[in-house]
Design a protein around this motif. Structure first.
Motif, PDB file in Angstrom:
ATOM      1  N   GLU A 108     -10.921 -22.949  35.593  1.00  0.00           N
ATOM      2  CA  GLU A 108      -9.767 -22.364  34.909  1.00  0.00           C
ATOM      3  C   GLU A 108      -9.404 -23.197  33.670  1.00  0.00           C
ATOM      4  N   SER A 109      -9.848 -22.729  32.524  1.00  0.00           N
ATOM      5  CA  SER A 109      -9.631 -23.441  31.277  1.00  0.00           C
ATOM      6  C   SER A 109      -9.190 -22.451  30.204  1.00  0.00           C
ATOM      7  N   GLU A 110      -8.281 -22.882  29.350  1.00  0.00           N
ATOM      8  CA  GLU A 110      -7.737 -22.021  28.298  1.00  0.00           C
ATOM      9  C   GLU A 110      -8.663 -22.030  27.081  1.00  0.00           C
ATOM     10  N   VAL A 111      -9.652 -21.181  27.123  1.00  0.00           N
ATOM     11  CA  VAL A 111     -10.573 -21.005  26.009  1.00  0.00           C
ATOM     12  C   VAL A 111     -10.435 -19.558  25.529  1.00  0.00           C
ATOM     13  N   THR A 112     -10.096 -19.406  24.248  1.00  0.00           N
ATOM     14  CA  THR A 112      -9.916 -18.074  23.676  1.00  0.00           C
ATOM     15  C   THR A 112     -11.167 -17.666  22.914  1.00  0.00           C
ATOM     16  N   VAL A 113     -11.665 -16.482  23.216  1.00  0.00           N
ATOM     17  CA  VAL A 113     -12.855 -15.958  22.547  1.00  0.00           C
ATOM     18  C   VAL A 113     -12.412 -14.929  21.503  1.00  0.00           C
ATOM     19  N   ILE A 114     -12.809 -15.153  20.250  1.00  0.00           N
ATOM     20  CA  ILE A 114     -12.440 -14.259  19.147  1.00  0.00           C
ATOM     21  C   ILE A 114     -13.710 -13.607  18.620  1.00  0.00           C
ATOM     22  N   GLU A 115     -13.788 -12.296  18.735  1.00  0.00           N
ATOM     23  CA  GLU A 115     -14.956 -11.567  18.272  1.00  0.00           C
ATOM     24  C   GLU A 115     -14.951 -11.469  16.753  1.00  0.00           C
ATOM     25  N   ALA A 116     -16.126 -11.468  16.167  1.00  0.00           N
ATOM     26  CA  ALA A 116     -16.236 -11.361  14.701  1.00  0.00           C
ATOM     27  C   ALA A 116     -15.900  -9.943  14.257  1.00  0.00           C
ATOM     28  N   HIS A 129     -17.220 -34.980  34.866  1.00  0.00           N
ATOM     29  CA  HIS A 129     -18.155 -33.919  35.222  1.00  0.00           C
ATOM     30  C   HIS A 129     -17.754 -33.165  36.485  1.00  0.00           C
ATOM     31  N   PHE A 130     -16.798 -33.679  37.227  1.00  0.00           N
ATOM     32  CA  PHE A 130     -16.361 -33.028  38.459  1.00  0.00           C
ATOM     33  C   PHE A 130     -15.230 -32.022  38.227  1.00  0.00           C
ATOM     34  N   ALA A 131     -14.662 -32.004  37.016  1.00  0.00           N
ATOM     35  CA  ALA A 131     -13.426 -31.247  36.783  1.00  0.00           C
ATOM     36  C   ALA A 131     -13.615 -29.745  36.897  1.00  0.00           C
ATOM     37  N   TYR A 132     -14.738 -29.211  36.429  1.00  0.00           N
ATOM     38  CA  TYR A 132     -14.922 -27.754  36.414  1.00  0.00           C
ATOM     39  C   TYR A 132     -14.837 -27.178  37.824  1.00  0.00           C
ATOM     40  N   ARG A 133     -15.523 -27.789  38.758  1.00  0.00           N
ATOM     41  CA  ARG A 133     -15.492 -27.287  40.132  1.00  0.00           C
ATOM     42  C   ARG A 133     -14.135 -27.556  40.786  1.00  0.00           C
ATOM     43  N   ARG A 134     -13.576 -28.719  40.471  1.00  0.00           N
ATOM     44  CA  ARG A 134     -12.300 -29.095  41.083  1.00  0.00           C
ATOM     45  C   ARG A 134     -11.176 -28.161  40.658  1.00  0.00           C
ATOM     46  N   TYR A 135     -11.226 -27.713  39.400  1.00  0.00           N
ATOM     47  CA  TYR A 135     -10.177 -26.826  38.882  1.00  0.00           C
ATOM     48  C   TYR A 135     -10.649 -25.383  38.777  1.00  0.00           C
ATOM     49  N   LYS A 157     -18.455 -23.985  27.428  1.00  0.00           N
ATOM     50  CA  LYS A 157     -17.264 -24.434  26.710  1.00  0.00           C
ATOM     51  C   LYS A 157     -16.140 -24.764  27.684  1.00  0.00           C
ATOM     52  N   LYS A 158     -15.927 -23.902  28.675  1.00  0.00           N
ATOM     53  CA  LYS A 158     -14.894 -24.166  29.670  1.00  0.00           C
ATOM     54  C   LYS A 158     -15.215 -25.427  30.471  1.00  0.00           C
ATOM     55  N   TYR A 159     -16.477 -25.604  30.793  1.00  0.00           N
ATOM     56  CA  TYR A 159     -16.889 -26.780  31.560  1.00  0.00           C
ATOM     57  C   TYR A 159     -16.558 -28.072  30.814  1.00  0.00           C
ATOM     58  N   VAL A 160     -16.937 -28.130  29.538  1.00  0.00           N
ATOM     59  CA  VAL A 160     -16.718 -29.370  28.790  1.00  0.00           C
ATOM     60  C   VAL A 160     -15.248 -29.548  28.434  1.00  0.00           C
ATOM     61  N   GLN A 161     -14.520 -28.443  28.236  1.00  0.00           N
ATOM     62  CA  GLN A 161     -13.095 -28.550  27.954  1.00  0.00           C
ATOM     63  C   GLN A 161     -12.361 -29.195  29.132  1.00  0.00           C
ATOM     64  N   LEU A 162     -12.666 -28.753  30.335  1.00  0.00           N
ATOM     65  CA  LEU A 162     -12.048 -29.339  31.524  1.00  0.00           C
ATOM     66  C   LEU A 162     -12.492 -30.780  31.714  1.00  0.00           C
ATOM     67  N   ALA A 163     -13.744 -31.075  31.388  1.00  0.00           N
ATOM     68  CA  ALA A 163     -14.264 -32.437  31.533  1.00  0.00           C
ATOM     69  C   ALA A 163     -13.534 -33.415  30.617  1.00  0.00           C
TER      70      ALA A 163
END
Length: 274
Positions: A266-274, A257-263, A235-241
């Motif tokens: 670091e992506s703002e993905v919030t995980v909410i547990e059920a 496709h280069f964004a994940y390694r370049r940054y 999810k973080k990979y595609v969000q940055l992409a």
């Protein structure tokens, strides 16, 4: 070096399919192999032609790679026909390999990438082998056989899809609502679930996001990372992409496709547990 595989169609525009998968594998540090199911003539404006491989040649590619290289995880993308799906399933059912199924059905421009009679083969033959399946909303509607318009519908559709035999379902939220938040819901066959939320990015450059997400997930699983952490990393990979678009083409352009390694992931993905 861990080895993974993509079984999918070739995208001549480079934004999706085999090309997107191999770029993602490379960026996440695994060695990518490939089985090509079809050639497509396409760019950011759409698909102008599809030339499928024969099921026999798909099988030959798959068996040839597996007899030589230690593939630890496989993803499927565009499989095109029932015959190709069965050929792939017949080989993989004898293997102890983690399988990610991205049930590619429709291209961004609207072209059909899966023949109608192939849906039954997908449900009957391939999904029972899958460690994870990653449908978007329209694909989830086809697989569940119902319209999805409410949160309750999502829960029911998830139950129906999990009943087909897959161990985990990622219900991608890119098509869900016009909210400024994109929410992906994850369900496990053992009853566990969680949600991932991220900022919805207003851009037309989203070609290949599904391929890229499932490829990132496959790369992580191939490195022995557990399923939940692999999903969050993907999810973080595609969000940055998406966030750091390349602005290529006159239509639905590719992601970066280069964004994940370049940054540095670091992506703002919030995980909410059920």
């Amino acid at each position: 070096m861990e080895v993974v595989m993509t079984i999918a169609g070739s995208d001549s525009g480079g934004g999706a399919g085999i090309q997107a998968d191999l770029k993602t594998f490379q960026e996440l540090g695994v060695f990518g192999t490939s089985v090509i199911t079809a050639l497509t003539a396409q760019n950011t404006l759409g698909v102008s032609g599809i030339f499928p491989a024969s099921p026999e040649f798909v099988r030959q590619q798959l068996e040839t790679v597996l007899e030589d290289l230690p593939v630890r995880a496989v993803k499927t993308g565009m499989l095109f026909s029932a015959e190709i799906i069965r050929a792939v399933a017949n080989v993989l059912q004898a293997q102890s390999i983690q399988l990610v199924v991205d049930p590619v059905m429709i291209a961004k421009g609207g072209a059909s990438l899966l023949q109608e009679d192939a849906v039954k083969a997908l449900k009957d033959d391939l999904l029972p082998l899958a460690a994870v399946i990653t449908p978007n909303l329209p694909e989830a509607e086809v697989l569940s056989g119902m319209r999805i318009q409410t949160a309750e519908h999502i829960e029911e559709a998830a139950r129906r899809i999990l009943s087909l035999g897959t161990a985990c379902l990622v219900m991608k939220g890119g098509h869900w609502s016009d909210s400024h938040i994109a929410a992906d819901r994850v369900y496990f066959a053992d009853g566990r679930s969680f949600m991932m939320q991220s900022r919805r990015i207003q851009t037309r450059h989203t070609h290949g996001t599904g391929c890229t997400f499932s490829a990132a997930l496959t790369a992580c699983l191939g490195q022995g990372i557990d399923t939940k952490k692999s999903i969050i990393t993907a999810k973080k990979y595609v969000q940055l992409a998406i966030e750091h678009s390349l602005e290529l083409g006159h239509g639905h352009g590719p992601t970066n496709h280069f964004a994940y390694r370049r940054y540095h992931g670091e992506s703002e993905v919030t995980v909410i547990e059920a």
